[in-house]
Design a protein around this motif. Structure first.
Motif, PDB file in Angstrom:
ATOM      1  N   ALA A  20      44.249  64.637   4.743  1.00 39.38           N
ATOM      2  CA  ALA A  20      43.995  63.451   3.921  1.00 39.38           C
ATOM      3  C   ALA A  20      43.088  62.466   4.653  1.00 39.38           C
ATOM      4  N   LEU A  21      43.309  62.313   5.949  1.00 37.28           N
ATOM      5  CA  LEU A  21      42.486  61.407   6.748  1.00 37.28           C
ATOM      6  C   LEU A  21      41.041  61.904   6.821  1.00 37.28           C
ATOM      7  N   ILE A  22      40.860  63.180   7.032  1.00 36.97           N
ATOM      8  CA  ILE A  22      39.507  63.751   7.081  1.00 36.97           C
ATOM      9  C   ILE A  22      38.792  63.532   5.754  1.00 36.97           C
ATOM     10  N   LYS A  23      39.498  63.741   4.667  1.00 36.11           N
ATOM     11  CA  LYS A  23      38.912  63.539   3.334  1.00 36.11           C
ATOM     12  C   LYS A  23      38.468  62.091   3.151  1.00 36.11           C
ATOM     13  N   VAL A  27      34.643  60.371   2.622  1.00 35.90           N
ATOM     14  CA  VAL A  27      34.319  59.453   1.529  1.00 35.90           C
ATOM     15  C   VAL A  27      33.789  58.147   2.104  1.00 35.90           C
ATOM     16  N   TYR A  28      34.420  57.672   3.172  1.00 35.34           N
ATOM     17  CA  TYR A  28      33.986  56.431   3.825  1.00 35.34           C
ATOM     18  C   TYR A  28      32.538  56.552   4.298  1.00 35.34           C
ATOM     19  N   ARG A  65      34.889  48.083   3.746  1.00 36.52           N
ATOM     20  CA  ARG A  65      35.319  47.023   4.668  1.00 36.52           C
ATOM     21  C   ARG A  65      36.731  47.258   5.173  1.00 36.52           C
ATOM     22  N   GLN A  66      37.623  47.704   4.303  1.00 33.62           N
ATOM     23  CA  GLN A  66      39.005  47.901   4.724  1.00 33.62           C
ATOM     24  C   GLN A  66      39.140  49.095   5.661  1.00 33.62           C
ATOM     25  N   ILE A  67      38.395  50.158   5.431  1.00 34.85           N
ATOM     26  CA  ILE A  67      38.440  51.302   6.349  1.00 34.85           C
ATOM     27  C   ILE A  67      37.831  50.924   7.680  1.00 34.85           C
ATOM     28  N   GLU A  68      36.720  50.168   7.660  1.00 28.56           N
ATOM     29  CA  GLU A  68      36.123  49.703   8.917  1.00 28.56           C
ATOM     30  C   GLU A  68      37.108  48.864   9.713  1.00 28.56           C
ATOM     31  N   ARG A  69      37.806  47.970   9.025  1.00 30.75           N
ATOM     32  CA  ARG A  69      38.788  47.121   9.691  1.00 30.75           C
ATOM     33  C   ARG A  69      39.893  47.967  10.312  1.00 30.75           C
ATOM     34  N   ALA A  70      40.350  48.985   9.601  1.00 30.16           N
ATOM     35  CA  ALA A  70      41.387  49.872  10.136  1.00 30.16           C
ATOM     36  C   ALA A  70      40.879  50.623  11.355  1.00 30.16           C
ATOM     37  N   LEU A  71      39.649  51.116  11.286  1.00 25.09           N
ATOM     38  CA  LEU A  71      39.084  51.859  12.419  1.00 25.09           C
ATOM     39  C   LEU A  71      38.889  50.967  13.632  1.00 25.09           C
ATOM     40  N   GLU A  72      38.466  49.740  13.422  1.00 30.60           N
ATOM     41  CA  GLU A  72      38.194  48.830  14.534  1.00 30.60           C
ATOM     42  C   GLU A  72      39.447  48.228  15.152  1.00 30.60           C
ATOM     43  N   ASN A  73      40.447  47.947  14.323  1.00 33.74           N
ATOM     44  CA  ASN A  73      41.586  47.158  14.807  1.00 33.74           C
ATOM     45  C   ASN A  73      42.886  47.914  15.019  1.00 33.74           C
ATOM     46  N   LEU A  75      43.315  51.481  15.636  1.00 35.23           N
ATOM     47  CA  LEU A  75      43.311  52.725  16.379  1.00 35.23           C
ATOM     48  C   LEU A  75      42.932  52.469  17.834  1.00 35.23           C
ATOM     49  N   ASP A  76      43.506  53.285  18.712  1.00 32.77           N
ATOM     50  CA  ASP A  76      43.119  53.152  20.113  1.00 32.77           C
ATOM     51  C   ASP A  76      42.000  54.164  20.429  1.00 32.77           C
ATOM     52  N   GLU A  77      41.585  54.244  21.665  1.00 35.13           N
ATOM     53  CA  GLU A  77      40.464  55.087  22.072  1.00 35.13           C
ATOM     54  C   GLU A  77      40.678  56.561  21.720  1.00 35.13           C
ATOM     55  N   ILE A  78      41.872  57.068  21.940  1.00 37.73           N
ATOM     56  CA  ILE A  78      42.165  58.482  21.711  1.00 37.73           C
ATOM     57  C   ILE A  78      42.230  58.804  20.226  1.00 37.73           C
ATOM     58  N   GLU A  79      42.819  57.918  19.443  1.00 39.26           N
ATOM     59  CA  GLU A  79      42.960  58.179  18.014  1.00 39.26           C
ATOM     60  C   GLU A  79      41.612  58.172  17.347  1.00 39.26           C
TER      61      GLU A  79
END
Length: 79
Positions: A20-23, A27-28, A65-73, A75-79
């Motif tokens: 689901a995350l890859i999908k 899309v993002y 914008r919401q996916i960018e915010r999730a990716l930036e804030n 997740l850590d380096e490994i994720e």
């Protein structure tokens, strides 16, 4: 005495979550390019180059914008 742990949430299938995350990330990526193209068109006064049946720009921009915010804030380096 035997104790059992109660679980309020059902088990999580890691493979299903990963798929689901890859999908969503695919899309993002497409929405990100679409948003950049739209901004470029507006900057050059060339809006409406490609006709569309529905106006989903606001929803797509919000999703990016919401996916960018999730990716930036979140997740850590490994994720």
């Amino acid at each position: 005495m035997k104790s059992e742990q109660l679980c309020l949430l059902p088990g999580i299938d890691e493979k299903q979550v990963r798929n689901a995350l890859i999908k969503e990330l695919k899309v993002y990526r497409a929405l990100k390019v679409k948003e950049e193209n739209r901004k470029e068109q507006e900057a050059n006064g060339a809006t409406g180059l490609f006709p569309s049946l529905r106006n989903q720009e606001v929803l797509n921009e919000l999703k990016v914008r919401q996916i960018e915010r999730a990716l930036e804030n979140s997740l850590d380096e490994i994720e």
